[in-house]
Design an enzyme around this catalytic site. Structure first.
Site, mmCIF file in Angstrom:
data_model
loop_
_atom_site.group_PDB
_atom_site.id
_atom_site.type_symbol
_atom_site.label_atom_id
_atom_site.label_comp_id
_atom_site.label_asym_id
_atom_site.label_seq_id
_atom_site.Cartn_x
_atom_site.Cartn_y
_atom_site.Cartn_z
ATOM 1 N N SER A 13 -9.846 -0.477 7.167
ATOM 2 C CA SER A 13 -9.238 -0.285 5.838
ATOM 3 C C SER A 13 -8.495 -1.496 5.268
ATOM 4 O O SER A 13 -8.126 -1.481 4.100
ATOM 5 C CB SER A 13 -8.295 0.911 5.854
ATOM 6 N N SER A 42 -9.735 1.734 2.885
ATOM 7 C CA SER A 42 -8.869 2.474 2.006
ATOM 8 C C SER A 42 -7.818 1.620 1.286
ATOM 9 O O SER A 42 -7.239 2.081 0.303
ATOM 10 C CB SER A 42 -8.165 3.578 2.797
ATOM 11 N N LYS A 51 0.848 -1.195 0.000
ATOM 12 C CA LYS A 51 0.000 0.000 0.000
ATOM 13 C C LYS A 51 0.883 1.244 0.000
ATOM 14 O O LYS A 51 1.870 1.297 0.737
ATOM 15 C CB LYS A 51 -0.898 -0.030 1.239
#
Lengths: 92, 491
Positions: free
Chosen positions: B178, B154, B79
């Site tokens: 997330s 997210s 990420k």
């Protein structure tokens, strides 16, 4: 709920908002805060706050010298630099 | 099925048996990226050259009969909220568009020591603020199961990449769901560890008392393997817990006889889609057949968790994001008269809408006159939530719920209505407030879209969480592969 002064909060947040953003955020933030009103109805007298989920306190390490970033590395992402320093527009 | 559709441990087995080279597995992943990335858009930055160089080195290592590190060189996606030395790290924000870290996050450092092969940095909601990956300055990611829906957020890019075979496992971060919510939406496994178990050093901060890094994988075994690498004390993170974590692979036993599972009513009501309810109910029946005891219970304070979270997280964010001022790194708005104007313009132009909204919300909740009513009160409610979990864990070994009340929603559906977007995290948020571990694994499909079930454990009891998830996964006995993969195989 109380009035929400968008201009004041934007100033505190250091955000130069457009007129459109002010109107949009004003409306949306009021909606979110209305939803959050429910927390005011909870009786929390005598309850202490939880700032952190784990009870660690006073974390220390041995006082030994470790390596750190060089000046060049620390400045490598600066938008503007000069003579080993960050450059900013005038302050006064 | 291609090599890239294997789990990471299956790939490692093939390498150790001499049936595949590390570089062949990477080639398969890169080929899949070529085929589907245009549609899915999981990545912000791809690093194929770096990855090819690493696999060449690892092939040589295998050739010399040297043992590989614990990642086995199996392609991994990261990420874009984790600092990677020399590889730009944007947080999906314009303000960090050209930021190149001069150091690695501790988790990246640990993975490098275990022969990590990183294929790229994945898309996300800007600064991890969002539940759909639509709040990215680089455009949205699509869900590989249905390209017209969101992958969740997210960590949407990390979940989509694993589901589509563009990476065989990945790292995400979880502040209010997330990791778990996108894992649920994309039909993969995602775990949020106990707060303090995994180092946050080099994780770009959103809400420091809630953020944790964790794995997104194709199955529970891969999750346990990655957890064993990520967990452990880090002197560079003052909130890192002391002590040696266990080997999580040894907790993967198919035995949950006598395990007591509580289902919190508060995570089982309003807004729960009938198809999601049906899937989770049938998983609960299966858990009972495996010998677990399942009972509904109540944690009354959880109904305030969402509201408390949307005070606490923005408050911490408004403070953390004060560092983006256009001085030391990141975007700067030029042509400013003085430094105050430069700050305000830099931030106004560098941040996207959701980030600005949350900075405003947090600043308000911390401002003079409102601090006690909002922030102070929210932190007291957090205490009530912690206590409710503590008392539930006196009666139950684990708590179980749907991961999200619905399956993946349509792109654009909730983008103009922040509050309804926030509600998709209603089942995951309480876990972050209490700092405890939880996993989401796929448990079925509702109208062709994956449904996730969440297991929540006591602090530092990842072992039991993994054991229950593993047992259910084995009993369900099916792989969840999106239709996109079949199409890619044909072309």
């Amino acid at each position: 709920m109380e009035t929400f002064d968008v201009d004041h909060v934007a100033w505190l947040s250091r955000l130069e908002l457009t007129q459109e953003e002010k109107e949009l955020f004003g409306k949306q933030l009021k909606q979110i805060l209305d939803h959050a009103e429910v927390i005011k109805s909870v009786d929390t007298s005598g309850i202490s706050p939880t700032y952190h989920p784990i009870p660690l306190k006073n974390v220390m390490r041995e006082d030994v010298i470790l390596s750190s970033l060089s000046q060049e590395e620390a400045l490598s992402n600066a938008p503007q630099r000069e003579g080993g320093a960050f450059v900013v527009p005038r302050i006064m | 099925m291609e090599l890239c559709d294997l789990t990471a441990w299956q790939g490692m087995d093939m390498v150790s048996r001499g049936e595949a080279k590390v570089s062949e597995i990477l080639e398969s992943v890169l080929k899949r990226i070529d085929q589907v990335e245009e549609k899915v858009r999981s990545f912000i930055t791809l690093t194929p050259d770096l990855a090819l160089r690493e696999t060449k080195r690892l092939d040589e290592k295998v050739g010399k009969s040297e043992e590989l590190g614990r990642t086995g060189g199996i392609p991994l996606a990261v990420k874009d909220v984790l600092c990677t030395k020399g590889v730009r790290t944007t947080c999906a924000s314009r303000i960090l568009e050209n930021y190149i870290p001069v150091y690695d996050a501790t988790v990246i450092d640990k993975l490098k020591r275990e022969d990590m092969v990183m294929v790229g940095k994945t898309n996300m909601d800007e600064f991890a603020m969002g539940s759909s990956t639509e709040n990215s300055s680089f455009g949205p990611t699509s869900n590989p199961w249905d390209l017209t829906t969101v992958p969740g957020g997210s960590s949407g890019g990390s979940a989509a990449a694993v589901a589509a075979g563009e990476a065989m496992w990945s790292l995400g971060s979880d502040t209010g769901g997330s990791i778990r919510q996108p894992a649920s939406f994309c039909g993969v496994v995602g775990m949020k560890p106990t707060y303090g178990l995994v180092s946050r050093y080099g994780l770009v901060a959103f809400a420091s008392s809630l953020d944790q890094v964790g794995p997104i994988t194709k199955d529970v075994r891969d999750c346990a393997l990655l957890m064993s690498i990520l967990a452990g004390h880090d002197p560079l993170d003052s909130t890192s817990l002391p002590g040696e974590p266990p080997d999580y692979l040894s907790s993967l036993r198919e035995d949950i006889r006598g395990l007591k599972l509580g289902v919190p009513e508060e995570l089982w009501g309003e807004g729960l889609a009938p198809g999601v309810r049906a899937c989770v109910e049938s998983a609960l029946r299966l858990l009972e057949e495996l010998g677990a005891m399942v009972e509904f219970t109540s944690l009354p304070s959880l109904k305030y968790a969402l509201s408390a979270y949307y005070i606490i997280a923005p408050a911490e964010a408004s403070s953390n994001l004060a560092r983006y001022d256009g001085v030391r790194y990141g975007y700067r708005s030029e042509e400013s008269e003085d430094v105050m104007e430069m700050y305000s313009r830099t931030r106004a132009r560098g941040f996207g809408q959701e980030v600005k909204r949350r900075i405003m919300l947090g600043t308000y909740a911390l401002s003079a006159g409102y601090y006690e009513a909002y922030y102070g009160q929210a932190q007291k409610i957090r205490t009530l939530i912690v206590r409710d979990f503590q008392s539930a864990f006196q009666r139950f070994d684990l708590l179980v719920s749907p991961t999200s009340p619905t399956t993946a929603f349509k792109l654009g559906e909730k983008v103009d209505d922040p509050l309804s977007m926030y509600l998709s995290d209603v089942c995951t948020i309480p876990v972050n407030l209490a700092g405890i571990p939880a996993i989401s694994i796929p448990c079925g499909l509702d109208q062709g879209m994956p449904v996730g079930i969440q297991f929540i454990g006591k602090a530092l009891d990842e072992a039991t969480v993994l054991r229950a998830a593993y047992s259910l996964e084995r009993a369900l006995d099916r792989r969840f592969l999106p239709p996109l993969i079949a199409e890619a195989g044909e072309s």
